[in-house]
Design a protein around this motif. Structure first.
Motif, PDB file in Angstrom:
ATOM      1  N   SER A  21       0.827  -1.202   0.000  1.00  0.00           N
ATOM      2  CA  SER A  21       0.000   0.000   0.000  1.00  0.00           C
ATOM      3  C   SER A  21       0.861   1.250   0.000  1.00  0.00           C
ATOM      4  N   SER A  22       0.327   2.331  -0.523  1.00  0.00           N
ATOM      5  CA  SER A  22       1.082   3.583  -0.620  1.00  0.00           C
ATOM      6  C   SER A  22       1.362   4.185   0.748  1.00  0.00           C
ATOM      7  N   GLU A  23       0.583   3.800   1.768  1.00  0.00           N
ATOM      8  CA  GLU A  23       0.851   4.308   3.115  1.00  0.00           C
ATOM      9  C   GLU A  23       2.109   3.676   3.701  1.00  0.00           C
ATOM     10  N   VAL A  24       2.378   2.431   3.308  1.00  0.00           N
ATOM     11  CA  VAL A  24       3.542   1.728   3.825  1.00  0.00           C
ATOM     12  C   VAL A  24       4.800   2.124   3.063  1.00  0.00           C
ATOM     13  N   CYS A  25       4.670   2.434   1.777  1.00  0.00           N
ATOM     14  CA  CYS A  25       5.828   2.693   0.924  1.00  0.00           C
ATOM     15  C   CYS A  25       6.793   3.735   1.477  1.00  0.00           C
ATOM     16  N   PRO A  26       6.341   4.907   1.908  1.00  0.00           N
ATOM     17  CA  PRO A  26       7.299   5.898   2.390  1.00  0.00           C
ATOM     18  C   PRO A  26       8.060   5.441   3.635  1.00  0.00           C
ATOM     19  N   ARG A  27       7.529   4.473   4.371  1.00  0.00           N
ATOM     20  CA  ARG A  27       8.193   4.007   5.579  1.00  0.00           C
ATOM     21  C   ARG A  27       9.232   2.928   5.307  1.00  0.00           C
ATOM     22  N   LEU A  28       9.264   2.387   4.082  1.00  0.00           N
ATOM     23  CA  LEU A  28      10.243   1.357   3.742  1.00  0.00           C
ATOM     24  C   LEU A  28      11.551   2.044   3.348  1.00  0.00           C
ATOM     25  N   GLU A  29      12.601   1.757   4.098  1.00  0.00           N
ATOM     26  CA  GLU A  29      13.851   2.469   3.864  1.00  0.00           C
ATOM     27  C   GLU A  29      15.003   1.569   3.475  1.00  0.00           C
ATOM     28  N   THR A  30      14.924   0.282   3.722  1.00  0.00           N
ATOM     29  CA  THR A  30      16.041  -0.603   3.407  1.00  0.00           C
ATOM     30  C   THR A  30      15.610  -1.661   2.404  1.00  0.00           C
ATOM     31  N   ARG A  31      16.594  -2.258   1.779  1.00  0.00           N
ATOM     32  CA  ARG A  31      16.351  -3.327   0.817  1.00  0.00           C
ATOM     33  C   ARG A  31      15.628  -4.497   1.493  1.00  0.00           C
ATOM     34  N   ALA A  32      15.999  -4.814   2.707  1.00  0.00           N
ATOM     35  CA  ALA A  32      15.368  -5.921   3.430  1.00  0.00           C
ATOM     36  C   ALA A  32      13.885  -5.650   3.686  1.00  0.00           C
ATOM     37  N   GLU A  33      13.533  -4.405   3.982  1.00  0.00           N
ATOM     38  CA  GLU A  33      12.122  -4.062   4.203  1.00  0.00           C
ATOM     39  C   GLU A  33      11.316  -4.206   2.917  1.00  0.00           C
ATOM     40  N   PHE A  34      11.917  -3.787   1.784  1.00  0.00           N
ATOM     41  CA  PHE A  34      11.225  -3.953   0.503  1.00  0.00           C
ATOM     42  C   PHE A  34      11.031  -5.424   0.181  1.00  0.00           C
ATOM     43  N   LEU A  35      12.066  -6.233   0.385  1.00  0.00           N
ATOM     44  CA  LEU A  35      11.954  -7.670   0.114  1.00  0.00           C
ATOM     45  C   LEU A  35      10.918  -8.325   1.019  1.00  0.00           C
TER      46      LEU A  35
END
Length: 175
Positions: free
Chosen positions: A37-51
């Protein structure tokens, strides 16, 4: 004969609603559910969080593929009840197109989760960002698949003993 007709009718009861709801309306709903979701996207800061966010979509992708397979499974069942060589070739073609479409759809959904709907940072290779072009490829595969599955469904769900003028011929009429 009567049991085959009943079984074919039961398959039709599953096929037509699943084709409409799962194939025509489902992609919009499941795509929205499968991406981060777009609400979560700005809070993802590292490669591990995206994965982790992208890997969280895998159960939804598996469920989506299983749900999408219902009309194709109905075609296979119809073909087992009423085998016709010409239709069997088209059913095999439908299965192959479905497999390719499901693979491309899964890559697209997974890739769009990695890129986080455009809000993501460049943690991943450009190959994953290129998944934004997969809907075009998916459309080119799904259009013939939809037409083929629809026409096969229509052919299988239509009674064989009805002529074009609507007259029903019983098996006793044929010597």
């Amino acid at each position: 004969m009567r049991h085959d007709l009943t079984a074919r009718a039961l398959i039709a009861v599953v096929f037509w609603p699943s084709l409409f709801f799962f194939w025509f309306l489902g992609p919009f709903v499941l795509f929205l559910l499968s991406t981060t979701s777009s609400e979560v996207c700005p809070r993802l800061e590292t490669r591990a969080e995206f994965l982790a966010a992208a890997n969280g979509t895998l159960p939804m992708l598996i469920l989506q593929t299983l749900i999408y397979a219902v009309p194709v499974v109905c075609l296979v069942l119809w073909n087992r009840l009423s085998p016709k060589p010409a239709r069997a070739k088209h059913v095999v073609t439908s299965i192959k197109l479905f497999a390719v479409a499901a693979l491309i759809g899964a890559i697209w959904d997974y890739g769009s989760s990695l890129t986080c709907d455009g809000y993501g940072q460049p943690f991943f290779s450009t190959a994953w960002r290129m998944t934004s072009y997969l809907p075009i490829v998916s459309l080119l595969i799904n259009l013939p698949l939809y037409v083929l599955v629809f026409s096969l469904g229509r052919a299988y769900s239509t009674r064989d003993d009805i002529t074009e003028d609507g007259v029903v011929h019983s098996s006793q009429d044929n010597p």
